[in-house]
Design an enzyme around this catalytic site. Structure first.
Site, PDB file in Angstrom:
ATOM      1  N   ASP A 111       0.809  -1.223   0.000  1.00 14.64           N
ATOM      2  CA  ASP A 111       0.000   0.000   0.000  1.00 14.64           C
ATOM      3  C   ASP A 111       0.839   1.268   0.000  1.00 14.64           C
ATOM      4  OD1 ASP A 111       1.026  -0.291   2.519  1.00 14.64           O
ATOM      5  OD2 ASP A 111      -0.902  -0.242   3.560  1.00 14.64           O
ATOM      6  N   LYS A 162       5.751   5.314  18.081  1.00 19.73           N
ATOM      7  CA  LYS A 162       5.285   6.661  17.761  1.00 19.73           C
ATOM      8  C   LYS A 162       5.553   7.589  18.938  1.00 19.73           C
ATOM      9  CE  LYS A 162       1.589   4.897  14.810  1.00 19.73           C
ATOM     10  NZ  LYS A 162       0.127   4.758  14.619  1.00 19.73           N
ATOM     11  N   ASP A 223       1.714   6.817   1.746  1.00 19.75           N
ATOM     12  CA  ASP A 223       0.968   5.682   2.283  1.00 19.75           C
ATOM     13  C   ASP A 223      -0.476   5.823   1.809  1.00 19.75           C
ATOM     14  OD1 ASP A 223      -0.554   3.941   3.799  1.00 19.75           O
ATOM     15  OD2 ASP A 223       0.390   4.421   5.699  1.00 19.75           O
TER      16      ASP A 223
END
Length: 360
Positions: A111, A162, A223
């Site tokens: 993707d 993250k 993305d």
């Protein structure tokens, strides 16, 4: 380097309703299934054998691509019975690989739209003697991604979750979703269970003293996980901002597939794609949007940065901005749909039923 693994098993939940009937890599971008662009770029880099790691709607891939000979490739398909994650999917197809233990195997996420110099990544892998090499890209705001700091030679130092605070942002480099594995490293991934390369495989290799090399390539990278990103990626392919040898036509403001029909006074701009058998009627304006096969845009409709599913219909004078209309859905005349709205497959919105402005 002659073989690769393409990870195409995800459900594409963030892209629904586009992925209700179609796996994410098979949703058309710039007139062909997105996967076609990835296969064509791999072939252009010298890859000739690709194993597709499939899961969700796995039965769709092989009827379309067959053995890959039309693309100059040899394709094989391996289907996961249960989702195995990125690492598990890689391990699950290992028996189909032909490479020797020290030879490189290219791995792509299914993707990511990128202008990565694939040969440069392989050359970096081989020249540094790495066990695994990663494509890294720099992003202005890395808070939504895992961070991958490297030393001055490009050797990976850590894989960081993250960041939650400004102090945790130690680099703007992120994992861009393309790797080169030494073939023998793939065999060290546990078989038969879900494994994440980001959370388990890569940190485990680092802890064991393996050499993980990062190569920063800051060419085009996107993305395609959300509808807005997918529509933008398709438009960028049409306009030539994103590279692909598989775009079926000249780069420019619009791409009209051979059996599509567009009225002479309709206006198509911003990398708009009109798919096979679709129709854009008189006075319609379509900008930066993807109109999938068999869809109809009726007179005077205005469609911007939206994706209109196969056989869907947008009624007269309706205005859509940042919308997704599922396969077979009908948006009646004089509706107004704004950013983020998703009309489900085969839904029916009556004329004048949804508005944000007044009816005057």
């Amino acid at each position: 380097m002659t073989e690769a693994i393409l990870l195409v098993g995800g459900k594409g939940t963030r892209l629904r309703p586009l992925t209700v009937h179609t796996p994410k890599p098979m949703v058309p971008a710039a007139g062909v299934p997105f996967l076609t662009h990835q296969l064509a770029r791999a072939r252009a880099a010298g890859v000739d054998h690709i194993v597709l790691a499939t899961s969700y709607l796995a039965e769709v891939f092989e009827p379309h691509f067959g053995d890959g000979s039309a693309l100059g490739l040899h394709l094989e398909y391996v289907t996961e019975k249960e989702p195995l994650g990125t690492g598990g999917a890689i391990r699950n197809v290992a028996e189909r690989l032909r490479s020797g233990p020290d030879e490189p195997v290219l791995i792509f996420n299914g993707d990511i739209l990128t202008g990565l110099d694939i040969r440069a990544l392989v050359d970096t892998h081989e020249s540094t003697g790495a066990d695994v090499s990663l494509h890294l890209t720099k992003v202005p705001d890395p808070r939504a991604y895992g961070l991958v700091p490297t030393d001055h030679t490009g050797r990976v130092l850590a894989f960081l979750e993250k960041p939650q605070t400004p102090e945790e942002i130690v680099t703007d480099q992120i994992n861009a979703g393309a790797y080169v594995f030494r073939r023998s490293v793939i065999d060290t991934i546990p078989a038969g269970r879900p494994v994440s390369v980001e959370r388990e495989t890569f940190p485990g290799l680092l802890a064991a003293g393996a050499h993980l090399q990062g190569m920063v390539d800051s060419t085009y990278w996107l993305d395609l996980g959300t509808p807005a990103a997918f529509v933008r990626g398709s438009a960028d392919l049409v306009m030539g901002r994103a590279p692909s040898p598989a775009v079926p036509g000249r780069r420019g403001d619009r791409l009209i597939l051979p059996t599509a029909r567009v009225a002479s006074d309709a206006k198509l701009t911003g990398g708009t794609v009109v798919g096979e058998g679709a129709f854009v009627a008189e006075g319609a304006r379509v900008c930066g949007s993807t109109i999938l096969p068999g869809a109809v845009i009726e007179p005077g409709a205005v469609v911007t940065d939206s994706l209109i599913g196969s056989r869907a219909r947008v009624g007269e004078r309706s205005v859509l901005t940042g919308a997704v209309v599922g396969d077979g859905a009908v948006v009646g005349a004089d509706n107004e749909l704004r950013d983020g709205v998703r009309v489900w497959c085969d839904a029916r919105i009556p004329a004048g039923a949804v508005r944000f402005s007044s009816d005057q």
